[in-house]
Write a protein that holds these residues in place. Structure first.
Motif, PDB file in Angstrom:
ATOM      1  N   ASP A 152      41.864  39.595  -7.516  1.00  0.00           N
ATOM      2  CA  ASP A 152      42.611  39.880  -8.728  1.00  0.00           C
ATOM      3  C   ASP A 152      42.405  41.357  -9.046  1.00  0.00           C
ATOM      4  O   ASP A 152      41.273  41.795  -9.232  1.00  0.00           O
ATOM      5  CB  ASP A 152      42.102  38.997  -9.872  1.00  0.00           C
ATOM      6  CG  ASP A 152      42.943  39.105 -11.116  1.00  0.00           C
ATOM      7  OD1 ASP A 152      43.574  40.168 -11.342  1.00  0.00           O
ATOM      8  OD2 ASP A 152      42.988  38.130 -11.875  1.00  0.00           O
ATOM      9  N   VAL A 153      43.483  42.109  -9.109  1.00  0.00           N
ATOM     10  CA  VAL A 153      43.376  43.552  -9.311  1.00  0.00           C
ATOM     11  C   VAL A 153      42.774  43.884 -10.681  1.00  0.00           C
ATOM     12  O   VAL A 153      42.127  44.921 -10.838  1.00  0.00           O
ATOM     13  CB  VAL A 153      44.742  44.242  -9.086  1.00  0.00           C
ATOM     14  CG1 VAL A 153      45.642  44.112 -10.293  1.00  0.00           C
ATOM     15  CG2 VAL A 153      44.571  45.679  -8.707  1.00  0.00           C
ATOM     16  N   ARG A 154      42.937  42.995 -11.666  1.00  0.00           N
ATOM     17  CA  ARG A 154      42.340  43.244 -12.981  1.00  0.00           C
ATOM     18  C   ARG A 154      40.824  43.193 -12.925  1.00  0.00           C
ATOM     19  O   ARG A 154      40.150  43.858 -13.706  1.00  0.00           O
ATOM     20  CB  ARG A 154      42.842  42.236 -14.006  1.00  0.00           C
ATOM     21  CG  ARG A 154      44.307  42.427 -14.363  1.00  0.00           C
ATOM     22  CD  ARG A 154      44.765  41.361 -15.314  1.00  0.00           C
ATOM     23  NE  ARG A 154      44.701  40.075 -14.621  1.00  0.00           N
ATOM     24  CZ  ARG A 154      45.093  38.933 -15.129  1.00  0.00           C
ATOM     25  NH1 ARG A 154      45.571  38.882 -16.347  1.00  0.00           N
ATOM     26  NH2 ARG A 154      45.033  37.819 -14.433  1.00  0.00           N
ATOM     27  N   LEU A 155      40.277  42.413 -12.006  1.00  0.00           N
ATOM     28  CA  LEU A 155      38.829  42.296 -11.883  1.00  0.00           C
ATOM     29  C   LEU A 155      38.249  43.299 -10.899  1.00  0.00           C
ATOM     30  O   LEU A 155      37.168  43.841 -11.120  1.00  0.00           O
ATOM     31  CB  LEU A 155      38.454  40.881 -11.433  1.00  0.00           C
ATOM     32  CG  LEU A 155      38.879  39.747 -12.364  1.00  0.00           C
ATOM     33  CD1 LEU A 155      38.554  38.407 -11.729  1.00  0.00           C
ATOM     34  CD2 LEU A 155      38.207  39.885 -13.711  1.00  0.00           C
ATOM     35  N   MET A 156      38.962  43.536  -9.799  1.00  0.00           N
ATOM     36  CA  MET A 156      38.429  44.357  -8.714  1.00  0.00           C
ATOM     37  C   MET A 156      38.913  45.800  -8.745  1.00  0.00           C
ATOM     38  O   MET A 156      38.235  46.680  -8.235  1.00  0.00           O
ATOM     39  CB  MET A 156      38.821  43.755  -7.363  1.00  0.00           C
ATOM     40  CG  MET A 156      38.339  42.344  -7.138  1.00  0.00           C
ATOM     41  SD  MET A 156      36.563  42.228  -7.024  1.00  0.00           S
ATOM     42  CE  MET A 156      36.271  43.088  -5.499  1.00  0.00           C
ATOM     43  N   GLY A 157      40.103  46.029  -9.285  1.00  0.00           N
ATOM     44  CA  GLY A 157      40.701  47.359  -9.195  1.00  0.00           C
ATOM     45  C   GLY A 157      41.275  47.562  -7.802  1.00  0.00           C
ATOM     46  O   GLY A 157      41.194  46.684  -6.937  1.00  0.00           O
ATOM     47  N   TYR A 158      41.888  48.711  -7.580  1.00  0.00           N
ATOM     48  CA  TYR A 158      42.449  49.040  -6.268  1.00  0.00           C
ATOM     49  C   TYR A 158      41.378  49.694  -5.412  1.00  0.00           C
ATOM     50  O   TYR A 158      40.578  50.488  -5.905  1.00  0.00           O
ATOM     51  CB  TYR A 158      43.639  49.978  -6.409  1.00  0.00           C
ATOM     52  CG  TYR A 158      44.791  49.355  -7.151  1.00  0.00           C
ATOM     53  CD1 TYR A 158      45.619  48.434  -6.524  1.00  0.00           C
ATOM     54  CD2 TYR A 158      45.042  49.670  -8.473  1.00  0.00           C
ATOM     55  CE1 TYR A 158      46.673  47.845  -7.207  1.00  0.00           C
ATOM     56  CE2 TYR A 158      46.091  49.091  -9.160  1.00  0.00           C
ATOM     57  CZ  TYR A 158      46.904  48.178  -8.522  1.00  0.00           C
ATOM     58  OH  TYR A 158      47.936  47.598  -9.196  1.00  0.00           O
ATOM     59  N   PRO A 159      41.354  49.394  -4.117  1.00  0.00           N
ATOM     60  CA  PRO A 159      40.318  49.991  -3.260  1.00  0.00           C
ATOM     61  C   PRO A 159      40.554  51.483  -3.044  1.00  0.00           C
ATOM     62  O   PRO A 159      41.685  51.965  -3.082  1.00  0.00           O
ATOM     63  CB  PRO A 159      40.462  49.209  -1.949  1.00  0.00           C
ATOM     64  CG  PRO A 159      41.828  48.662  -1.960  1.00  0.00           C
ATOM     65  CD  PRO A 159      42.211  48.477  -3.389  1.00  0.00           C
ATOM     66  N   GLN A 160      39.462  52.189  -2.813  1.00  0.00           N
ATOM     67  CA  GLN A 160      39.522  53.637  -2.606  1.00  0.00           C
ATOM     68  C   GLN A 160      40.403  53.994  -1.416  1.00  0.00           C
ATOM     69  O   GLN A 160      41.094  54.998  -1.433  1.00  0.00           O
ATOM     70  CB  GLN A 160      38.107  54.201  -2.412  1.00  0.00           C
ATOM     71  CG  GLN A 160      38.071  55.707  -2.275  1.00  0.00           C
ATOM     72  CD  GLN A 160      38.555  56.423  -3.523  1.00  0.00           C
ATOM     73  OE1 GLN A 160      38.184  56.045  -4.632  1.00  0.00           O
ATOM     74  NE2 GLN A 160      39.372  57.430  -3.349  1.00  0.00           N
ATOM     75  N   ARG A 161      40.405  53.169  -0.381  1.00  0.00           N
ATOM     76  CA  ARG A 161      41.207  53.496   0.807  1.00  0.00           C
ATOM     77  C   ARG A 161      42.695  53.574   0.483  1.00  0.00           C
ATOM     78  O   ARG A 161      43.417  54.332   1.098  1.00  0.00           O
ATOM     79  CB  ARG A 161      40.948  52.499   1.932  1.00  0.00           C
ATOM     80  CG  ARG A 161      41.422  51.093   1.652  1.00  0.00           C
ATOM     81  CD  ARG A 161      41.084  50.172   2.818  1.00  0.00           C
ATOM     82  NE  ARG A 161      41.596  48.853   2.607  1.00  0.00           N
ATOM     83  CZ  ARG A 161      40.988  47.880   1.957  1.00  0.00           C
ATOM     84  NH1 ARG A 161      39.786  48.112   1.442  1.00  0.00           N
ATOM     85  NH2 ARG A 161      41.547  46.703   1.813  1.00  0.00           N
ATOM     86  N   ILE A 192      46.308  40.515  -6.328  1.00  0.00           N
ATOM     87  CA  ILE A 192      47.293  39.945  -7.243  1.00  0.00           C
ATOM     88  C   ILE A 192      47.421  40.859  -8.456  1.00  0.00           C
ATOM     89  O   ILE A 192      46.421  41.172  -9.118  1.00  0.00           O
ATOM     90  CB  ILE A 192      46.868  38.541  -7.713  1.00  0.00           C
ATOM     91  CG1 ILE A 192      46.681  37.623  -6.514  1.00  0.00           C
ATOM     92  CG2 ILE A 192      47.896  37.971  -8.686  1.00  0.00           C
ATOM     93  CD1 ILE A 192      46.029  36.307  -6.853  1.00  0.00           C
ATOM     94  N   GLU A 193      48.653  41.275  -8.740  1.00  0.00           N
ATOM     95  CA  GLU A 193      48.936  42.091  -9.913  1.00  0.00           C
ATOM     96  C   GLU A 193      49.590  41.195 -10.970  1.00  0.00           C
ATOM     97  O   GLU A 193      50.518  40.457 -10.665  1.00  0.00           O
ATOM     98  CB  GLU A 193      49.863  43.243  -9.555  1.00  0.00           C
ATOM     99  CG  GLU A 193      49.240  44.203  -8.562  1.00  0.00           C
ATOM    100  CD  GLU A 193      50.166  45.306  -8.143  1.00  0.00           C
ATOM    101  OE1 GLU A 193      49.726  46.462  -8.161  1.00  0.00           O
ATOM    102  OE2 GLU A 193      51.336  45.020  -7.805  1.00  0.00           O
ATOM    103  N   PRO A 194      49.118  41.262 -12.206  1.00  0.00           N
ATOM    104  CA  PRO A 194      49.612  40.339 -13.235  1.00  0.00           C
ATOM    105  C   PRO A 194      51.055  40.613 -13.640  1.00  0.00           C
ATOM    106  O   PRO A 194      51.574  41.716 -13.456  1.00  0.00           O
ATOM    107  CB  PRO A 194      48.664  40.588 -14.408  1.00  0.00           C
ATOM    108  CG  PRO A 194      48.181  41.977 -14.219  1.00  0.00           C
ATOM    109  CD  PRO A 194      48.129  42.193 -12.728  1.00  0.00           C
TER     110      PRO A 194
END
Length: 109
Positions: A85-94, A41-43
């Motif tokens: 939540d992308v704010r908490l996890m960030g984007y995955p390396q893949r 989820i992107e805010p």
């Protein structure tokens, strides 16, 4: 004349369209045709509404508008995929690796 009159604050108005059935169908099709899909989820920003980015296990991704964070969670739950939540996890390396491969060999994508 009103030289010293205060101006009313202007509100940034998003010119983006809201989520529609075509967006949801695109997201559902992405989940059905890829393996290991996760939702991020992107805010909401001043420019765009809340979006959800779906990332497959090979890093391929797609992004569409969604009806807020709760709508994204309901969507992911309905399709049985993990949601973050992308704010908490960030984007995955893949995803970053996929973008790099696509930059180096655009003819393959």
């Amino acid at each position: 004349m009103g030289l010293f009159r205060r101006r009313k604050p202007t509100r940034a108005v998003s010119q983006d369209r809201a989520v529609d059935r075509a967006d949801l169908e695109h997201l559902e099709n992405f989940v059905r045709t890829r393996r290991g899909v996760e939702a991020y989820i992107e805010p909401r920003t001043t420019v765009t509404e809340t979006t959800v980015i779906l990332i497959a296990d090979d890093g391929e991704w797609t992004r569409r508008r969604i009806d807020g964070p709760d709508g994204a969670r309901r969507f992911a739950h309905r399709l049985g995929i993990p949601v973050y939540d992308v704010r908490l996890m960030g984007y995955p390396q893949r995803m970053r690796d996929f973008n790099e491969r696509r930059k180096r060999r655009p003819d393959l994508y």
